[in-house]
Structures are given as structure tokens and as C-alpha cells.
Scaffold this motif. Sequence first.
Motif, PDB file in Angstrom:
ATOM      1  N   VAL A  90       0.845  -1.206   0.000  1.00 24.84           N
ATOM      2  CA  VAL A  90       0.000   0.000   0.000  1.00 24.84           C
ATOM      3  C   VAL A  90       0.878   1.253   0.000  1.00 24.84           C
ATOM      4  O   VAL A  90       0.619   2.217  -0.733  1.00 24.84           O
ATOM      5  CB  VAL A  90      -0.964  -0.016   1.213  1.00 24.84           C
ATOM      6  N   GLU A  91       1.943   1.209   0.773  1.00 29.44           N
ATOM      7  CA  GLU A  91       2.877   2.346   0.812  1.00 29.44           C
ATOM      8  C   GLU A  91       3.496   2.585  -0.567  1.00 29.44           C
ATOM      9  O   GLU A  91       3.606   3.725  -1.019  1.00 29.44           O
ATOM     10  CB  GLU A  91       4.009   2.020   1.790  1.00 29.44           C
ATOM     11  N   LEU A  92       3.894   1.494  -1.215  1.00 31.12           N
ATOM     12  CA  LEU A  92       4.527   1.622  -2.534  1.00 31.12           C
ATOM     13  C   LEU A  92       3.539   2.189  -3.559  1.00 31.12           C
ATOM     14  O   LEU A  92       3.894   3.057  -4.364  1.00 31.12           O
ATOM     15  CB  LEU A  92       5.057   0.259  -3.006  1.00 31.12           C
ATOM     16  N   VAL A  93       2.300   1.721  -3.519  1.00 27.54           N
ATOM     17  CA  VAL A  93       1.297   2.242  -4.458  1.00 27.54           C
ATOM     18  C   VAL A  93       1.089   3.734  -4.202  1.00 27.54           C
ATOM     19  O   VAL A  93       1.040   4.530  -5.144  1.00 27.54           O
ATOM     20  CB  VAL A  93      -0.042   1.464  -4.353  1.00 27.54           C
ATOM     21  N   ASP A  94       1.016   4.129  -2.941  1.00 25.04           N
ATOM     22  CA  ASP A  94       0.835   5.551  -2.632  1.00 25.04           C
ATOM     23  C   ASP A  94       2.004   6.382  -3.161  1.00 25.04           C
ATOM     24  O   ASP A  94       1.811   7.480  -3.666  1.00 25.04           O
ATOM     25  CB  ASP A  94       0.672   5.748  -1.117  1.00 25.04           C
ATOM     26  N   THR A  95       3.211   5.839  -3.059  1.00 22.79           N
ATOM     27  CA  THR A  95       4.390   6.558  -3.562  1.00 22.79           C
ATOM     28  C   THR A  95       4.372   6.644  -5.080  1.00 22.79           C
ATOM     29  O   THR A  95       4.676   7.686  -5.662  1.00 22.79           O
ATOM     30  CB  THR A  95       5.695   5.811  -3.148  1.00 22.79           C
TER      31      THR A  95
END
Length: 248
Positions: free
Chosen positions: A20-25
Motif C-alpha cells: 500500500v505504501e509503494l502504491v501511494d508513492t
Amino acid sequence: MRKKVIAGNWKMNMTPSEAVELVDTLKPLVDNPEVDVVFCVPAIDIIPVVEAAKGSNIQVGAENMYFEDKGAYTGEISPAMLTDAGIKYVVLGHSERREYFAETDETVNKKMLKAFEHGLTPIMCCGETLEQREQGVTMDFIRQQVKIGFQNVTAEQAKTAVIAYEPIWAIGTGKTATTEQAQEVCKGIRACIAEVYDEATAEAIRIQYGGSVNAETAPELFAQPDIDGGLVGGASLKPDFGKIVNYK
Ligand code: PGA
């Protein structure tokens, strides 16, 4: 004109919260409407990634699936599970699955047929070993993978498919095939599709190159007439993926 399709293959990386963090980035970095952007993620990350990608141009793919609809296949994921979760693409026959999990051209073919039956777009991988390249049998080997993989697939279905040409010696090694090598094989794959089906199918099908693609190599690779994008491993987990998606 074929629309480019640039897909990340996360392999066995990223826990659900890391995903989820990677998608947000990456979300703001991969916003390029000219390209189909696909994140192929581990099964357990599918639901949170679909949710995190909502409202963006990111389409979500799976890295594998089974060729039966349901039943006693402990540990497997069915095509209906994927579509119900919002999946559009599925990577089939990646060389790592062929090497470590005994996938064959025949099982890849069964999965191809099942994927089409469920409206999923397969990204069917093919590619030679270094030994095969040195023996001069690259194209013979890949033609066999493609011909068996597409057995009983209709022309209408084939037109919507994606083939990823990934020389095994270039995967995760930092050794990208030269632009000429990549173009030559992608052109050969298109000729094989024209032979099996017809020119219209060969013109429509999208063929990616994969194997150590990075922000530096992407522009030249994707400018080749028969390379319609890429399947990107390592670099898809970094902000660099944004540069690859915006390669022009
Ligand atoms: P790589 O992986 O970009 O890390 O070489 C590509 C792939 O295996 O799909």
C-alpha cells in the motif's frame, strides 16, 4: 497503433502494508494516460493494492493462477477469485515459475485458455537461456513456447493478449539484452503469431520486453517497432518505475 503496456512484476516482494505504501508513492509518478500501467502483485497484496490504486490509472494484475475453476487444489488461486477481486491481467509462464515450480508449455496453455474464459488478459512469458542463445536456437525455442502456449486460443482472443519476451539470462542480472537483440526476437514472435493466425492478429497483439529494464534502457527499447512496452521486475519496486512509465 498499439498502446504500450508497461507492467511491474513484484515477484515475492512487499507485504500488504508495504504494498500500500509503494502504491501511494508510485501513484502520482506513473500517471501517464498514453500507457497501460499494470502492477502485477503477490496474491495476498491484490485486495489492498486494488483498493489503494482506486481513482488512479494503475491496473492490477496477478503473478499466476490455476487452470481449474475451483476445487481441491490446496494453495492455488482461481481465475474467478482474481476477477472478483478486481484483477485484469495475469502473468503466466514466467521463467521463474517454469524453473522452480515445474510449469510447462502445456500447463501455461491450460492457464491461457482459462484466463480468456474469465476475461483476464494474460501476459504470457517466453524466453531462452544463455545456453540456448549460444547454441543458436533462441527463435526455435521461443516459437515452440508461443505455439504451444496459444494452442486453441482464437484469433480474437490472441489479439487481446500480451506476450513478454524475457531472455532468462537478462532477468535480475543487470544484463539487458541489446536493443537489437530484443527487437529481433519480438519481431520473430510477431511473425510467429502471423503464421499461426494472420497479419491482423500479429498487428494487434502486444509484445513486451523484460529483463533488467531500467529508466536508462527503457526509452530506446520501447521505441522499437515491435516492442510494445515492458515487464519490469526490480525497477518496478522503486520510484524509477515512474521514469520507465514516462519513458518518452
Ligand atoms: P528484472 O525482472 O526486471 O528484475 O530483470 C524482470 C522479470 O522477471 O519480469
